[in-house]
Motif scaffolding. Structure first.
Motif, PDB file in Angstrom:
ATOM      1  N   SER A  59       0.862  -1.189   0.000  1.00 25.04           N
ATOM      2  CA  SER A  59       0.000   0.000   0.000  1.00 25.04           C
ATOM      3  C   SER A  59       0.893   1.232   0.000  1.00 25.04           C
ATOM      4  O   SER A  59       2.053   1.181   0.401  1.00 25.04           O
ATOM      5  N   GLN A  64      -3.791   2.907  -1.340  1.00 17.53           N
ATOM      6  CA  GLN A  64      -4.077   2.136  -2.548  1.00 17.53           C
ATOM      7  C   GLN A  64      -3.269   0.848  -2.482  1.00 17.53           C
ATOM      8  O   GLN A  64      -2.073   0.877  -2.196  1.00 17.53           O
ATOM      9  N   SER A  79      -2.862  -3.611 -10.036  1.00 12.02           N
ATOM     10  CA  SER A  79      -3.980  -3.174  -9.215  1.00 12.02           C
ATOM     11  C   SER A  79      -4.772  -4.402  -8.789  1.00 12.02           C
ATOM     12  O   SER A  79      -4.635  -5.479  -9.368  1.00 12.02           O
TER      13      SER A  79
END
Length: 109
Positions: A59, A64, A79
């Protein structure tokens, strides 16, 4: 100076080996436990100095999450939805940290 070669293996719910086993030990393990998931060390560490392996979930400061994958001879960050891939380097990891991995922490996905 080359990258340090290390592996870890996830087998039956736990990390079964981790580190730098000699090739004979690694081959024997893989032969006897063919259903394990073998993960290679990227040669890089996160912002806290933690080794980064294939299958790790990273992260950044925006929370994210990305997954470390090995494809076509390179390590990539993908992703969660697997639609975006980015080859990464040491500089790219300055603000990233290892949260866990896809085998021990699937709830992070």
């Amino acid at each position: 100076m080359g990258r340090e070669i290390k592996f870890r293996a996830f087998w039956r719910g736990e990390m079964a080996i981790q580190g730098n086993p000699d090739l004979e030990t690694l081959a024997s393990f893989m032969h006897h436990y063919a259903d394990c998931e073998l993960m290679q060390f990227t040669g890089l560490k996160d912002k806290n100095g933690v080794d980064i392996y294939e299958g790790d979930i990273l992260s950044n400061t925006n929370n994210q999450k990305k997954i470390v994958e090995f494809r076509d001879g390179c390590f990539f960050l993908s992703s969660i939805n697997k639609k975006i891939f980015k080859e990464f380097s040491k500089g790219y990891l300055n603000n990233k940290k290892v949260l866990g991995n896809i085998y021990e922490n699937p709830e992070l996905l």
